[in-house]
Structure formats: structure tokens, C-alpha cells
Design a protein around this motif. Sequence first.
Motif, PDB file in Angstrom:
ATOM      1  N   ASP A 134       0.969  -1.268   0.258  1.00 29.97           N
ATOM      2  CA  ASP A 134       0.289  -0.145   0.132  1.00 29.97           C
ATOM      3  C   ASP A 134       0.672   0.929   0.025  1.00 29.97           C
ATOM      4  OD1 ASP A 134      -2.727  -1.125  -0.094  1.00 29.97           O
ATOM      5  OD2 ASP A 134      -2.380  -1.467   2.373  1.00 29.97           O
ATOM      6  N   ILE A 135       2.065   1.149   1.234  1.00 31.37           N
ATOM      7  CA  ILE A 135       3.066   2.555   0.426  1.00 31.37           C
ATOM      8  C   ILE A 135       3.326   2.817  -1.034  1.00 31.37           C
ATOM      9  CG2 ILE A 135       5.363   3.062   1.514  1.00 31.37           C
ATOM     10  CD1 ILE A 135       4.429   1.685   4.285  1.00 31.37           C
ATOM     11  N   ASP A 136       3.633   0.955  -1.421  1.00 29.25           N
ATOM     12  CA  ASP A 136       4.369   1.151  -2.913  1.00 29.25           C
ATOM     13  C   ASP A 136       3.064   1.563  -3.711  1.00 29.25           C
ATOM     14  OD1 ASP A 136       6.909   0.290  -1.707  1.00 29.25           O
ATOM     15  OD2 ASP A 136       6.376  -1.722  -2.419  1.00 29.25           O
ATOM     16  N   ARG A 137       1.809   1.840  -3.480  1.00 24.65           N
ATOM     17  CA  ARG A 137       0.631   2.635  -4.251  1.00 24.65           C
ATOM     18  C   ARG A 137       0.613   3.569  -4.054  1.00 24.65           C
ATOM     19  NH1 ARG A 137      -5.119   1.773  -3.209  1.00 24.65           N
ATOM     20  NH2 ARG A 137      -4.397   1.840  -1.246  1.00 24.65           N
ATOM     21  N   MET A 138       0.529   4.080  -2.953  1.00 24.16           N
ATOM     22  CA  MET A 138       0.527   5.636  -2.276  1.00 24.16           C
ATOM     23  C   MET A 138       1.718   6.301  -3.213  1.00 24.16           C
ATOM     24  SD  MET A 138      -0.826   5.393   1.462  1.00 24.16           S
ATOM     25  CE  MET A 138       0.127   4.316   2.309  1.00 24.16           C
ATOM     26  N   GLU A 139       2.590   5.397  -2.737  1.00 28.11           N
ATOM     27  CA  GLU A 139       4.072   6.517  -3.769  1.00 28.11           C
ATOM     28  C   GLU A 139       3.881   6.248  -5.000  1.00 28.11           C
ATOM     29  OE1 GLU A 139       6.525   8.072  -2.701  1.00 28.11           O
ATOM     30  OE2 GLU A 139       6.175   8.195  -0.866  1.00 28.11           O
ATOM     31  N   LYS A 140       3.216   5.550  -6.066  1.00 30.70           N
ATOM     32  CA  LYS A 140       3.243   5.472  -7.104  1.00 30.70           C
ATOM     33  C   LYS A 140       1.797   6.876  -7.230  1.00 30.70           C
ATOM     34  CE  LYS A 140       2.535   3.018 -10.738  1.00 30.70           C
ATOM     35  NZ  LYS A 140       2.208   0.935 -11.008  1.00 30.70           N
ATOM     36  N   ASN A 141       1.032   6.393  -7.290  1.00 31.45           N
ATOM     37  CA  ASN A 141       0.056   7.611  -7.475  1.00 31.45           C
ATOM     38  C   ASN A 141       0.034   8.947  -7.043  1.00 31.45           C
ATOM     39  OD1 ASN A 141      -1.439   5.712  -7.609  1.00 31.45           O
ATOM     40  ND2 ASN A 141      -2.754   6.404  -5.072  1.00 31.45           N
ATOM     41  N   ARG A 142       1.171   9.272  -5.850  1.00 31.67           N
ATOM     42  CA  ARG A 142       1.646  10.753  -5.344  1.00 31.67           C
ATOM     43  C   ARG A 142       2.845  10.781  -6.958  1.00 31.67           C
ATOM     44  NH1 ARG A 142       4.368   9.183  -0.713  1.00 31.67           N
ATOM     45  NH2 ARG A 142       2.268   9.454   0.570  1.00 31.67           N
ATOM     46  N   MET A 143       3.449   9.896  -7.694  1.00 33.32           N
ATOM     47  CA  MET A 143       4.081  10.333  -9.041  1.00 33.32           C
ATOM     48  C   MET A 143       3.173  10.424  -9.810  1.00 33.32           C
ATOM     49  SD  MET A 143       6.743   7.519 -10.812  1.00 33.32           S
ATOM     50  CE  MET A 143       5.669   6.757 -11.367  1.00 33.32           C
ATOM     51  N   HIS A 144       2.501   9.406 -10.241  1.00 31.17           N
ATOM     52  CA  HIS A 144       1.778  10.607 -10.859  1.00 31.17           C
ATOM     53  C   HIS A 144       1.142  11.603 -10.559  1.00 31.17           C
ATOM     54  CE1 HIS A 144       1.238   6.740 -13.725  1.00 31.17           C
ATOM     55  NE2 HIS A 144       1.379   5.594 -12.401  1.00 31.17           N
ATOM     56  N   GLU A 145       0.758  12.009  -9.903  1.00 33.49           N
ATOM     57  CA  GLU A 145       0.019  13.504  -9.263  1.00 33.49           C
ATOM     58  C   GLU A 145       1.195  13.722 -10.018  1.00 33.49           C
ATOM     59  OE1 GLU A 145      -1.414  13.769  -6.208  1.00 33.49           O
ATOM     60  OE2 GLU A 145      -3.007  11.978  -5.783  1.00 33.49           O
ATOM     61  N   ARG A 146       2.855  13.924  -9.308  1.00 33.97           N
ATOM     62  CA  ARG A 146       3.512  14.939  -9.758  1.00 33.97           C
ATOM     63  C   ARG A 146       3.406  15.196 -11.629  1.00 33.97           C
ATOM     64  NH1 ARG A 146       5.959  12.888  -5.117  1.00 33.97           N
ATOM     65  NH2 ARG A 146       7.558  11.789  -6.271  1.00 33.97           N
ATOM     66  N   CYS A 147       3.296  13.769 -12.563  1.00 35.43           N
ATOM     67  CA  CYS A 147       4.454  14.560 -13.440  1.00 35.43           C
ATOM     68  C   CYS A 147       2.540  14.656 -14.674  1.00 35.43           C
ATOM     69  CB  CYS A 147       4.669  12.386 -14.021  1.00 35.43           C
ATOM     70  SG  CYS A 147       5.458  11.476 -13.263  1.00 35.43           S
ATOM     71  N   TRP A 148       1.794  13.909 -13.646  1.00 38.86           N
ATOM     72  CA  TRP A 148       1.012  15.254 -14.235  1.00 38.86           C
ATOM     73  C   TRP A 148       0.818  16.693 -14.481  1.00 38.86           C
ATOM     74  CZ3 TRP A 148      -2.045  13.513 -18.211  1.00 38.86           C
ATOM     75  CH2 TRP A 148      -2.490  12.036 -18.901  1.00 38.86           C
ATOM     76  N   ASP A 149       1.237  17.010 -13.037  1.00 37.17           N
ATOM     77  CA  ASP A 149       0.501  18.542 -13.141  1.00 37.17           C
ATOM     78  C   ASP A 149       2.052  19.016 -13.940  1.00 37.17           C
ATOM     79  OD1 ASP A 149      -1.037  18.305 -10.976  1.00 37.17           O
ATOM     80  OD2 ASP A 149       0.629  18.288  -8.753  1.00 37.17           O
ATOM     81  N   ALA A 150       3.029  18.343 -14.168  1.00 37.61           N
ATOM     82  CA  ALA A 150       4.112  19.029 -14.932  1.00 37.61           C
ATOM     83  C   ALA A 150       3.733  18.389 -16.380  1.00 37.61           C
ATOM     84  CB  ALA A 150       5.200  17.642 -15.539  1.00 37.61           C
ATOM     85  N   PHE A 151       2.949  17.959 -17.033  1.00 37.26           N
ATOM     86  CA  PHE A 151       2.973  17.720 -18.225  1.00 37.26           C
ATOM     87  C   PHE A 151       1.020  18.835 -18.326  1.00 37.26           C
ATOM     88  CE2 PHE A 151      -0.528  16.322 -21.746  1.00 37.26           C
ATOM     89  CZ  PHE A 151       0.072  16.015 -22.566  1.00 37.26           C
TER      90      PHE A 151
END
Length: 185
Positions: free
Chosen positions: A140-157
Motif C-alpha cells: 500500500d505504501i508502494d501504491r501511494m508513492e506511485k500515485n504521488r508520482m503520477h500526480e506530479r507527472c500530470w501536474d508537470a504535463f
Amino acid sequence: MSRLPPSFKSLYRLFLRASSASVLHHNAARKQHRRLFRPVFDAAAKVVGKLQRNRLSRSERIGCEQFLNTFQQRMDGTLSLLLNSAQHRGIPHQAIYNMNRLQKAHAIWIHGKYYFGSKNAWDSKATVTGNSKPRVRSRDIDRMEKNRMHERCWDAFGEVVRMAEGRHTLSLGRLYLRPWTLEKR
């Protein structure tokens, strides 16, 4: 609500026809493209409605008129991009194709994350005694980190898209996902 002027409706219909031609009248891509640009036209329609109410101060009226002038220039650039996409299979067509794919991927990610992926991350078998917290599972920690990374990528995009829109005076749409309901439509 007041009625929209015929010129605004005509622009929207022209956009829908150009959009359909740019994706080669493919039904799913046409719907995705329309969904991508609907928030842009909704925002402009709200400003048109404000101007029609005549209860604006001079500075608000000037701001609304400037917004509509910018909107018109961006729509001219967008229609030009759509025309090039419909006529040639080069970079404009690839840009429209990739915009649709990114919009679909974002919708799937949001749907999975916010609507069905928000299950409780706490271990239900852990016992709570006193002030201690239940354990968080490592996956679940890995999934939360992955979600945070996705959010940062979409923000940058999103920032890159806004810079491209500003430089080339066009609009590339806005991502908007309506709230999820379990009712069938």
C-alpha cells in the motif's frame, strides 16, 4: 439562463465538425476530443452569460471582453491545428492522436485511483491497543508513492500544455472528470 449568441453556437458547431474530421470521424476519438474541449467552451459560455446580464462594472466588462478576445484567438489557432490534422497525417495529426490517448489514460487513472482505488490502506487484521496505529502494508505504501508520482507527472504535463498554448495561441482542452455516480445513465 440567457441564450448564447448565434456566433458562439456557430463556433462550437464548427469546432465539432473540425474535431470530428481531425480524428478521421472515429467515434470514440471524437467523443474523447469533445470531452476534452467541453470545459473550455463552458467557461467561455459563462463569460458570455455574464456580459449579457449587464450588471457588470466597467472593469469587469473589460476583463470579460478581453477574455473573449483571447478565447477567439485561441479557437482560431485550434481550428487551424484541427484543419491541418484533418488534411495531413504529419505532426498535427500525431499531436491530436496523442492528446486523445493521454486524455483516455488520465481518465482511466483517475477512475481507478479516486473512484475504486481508494480502499482502506490499513491492515484490517492489526489490533488497535491504546494510541497505537494499525500497520500499513508495504504494497500500500508502494501504491501511494506511485500515485504521488503520477500526480506530479500530470501536474508537470499540464504546465507544458499551458506553455504550448500560450506560445502558439491555441487551446489544447482541459481535463475535467465529472463526479462518479453508480447510477447507469
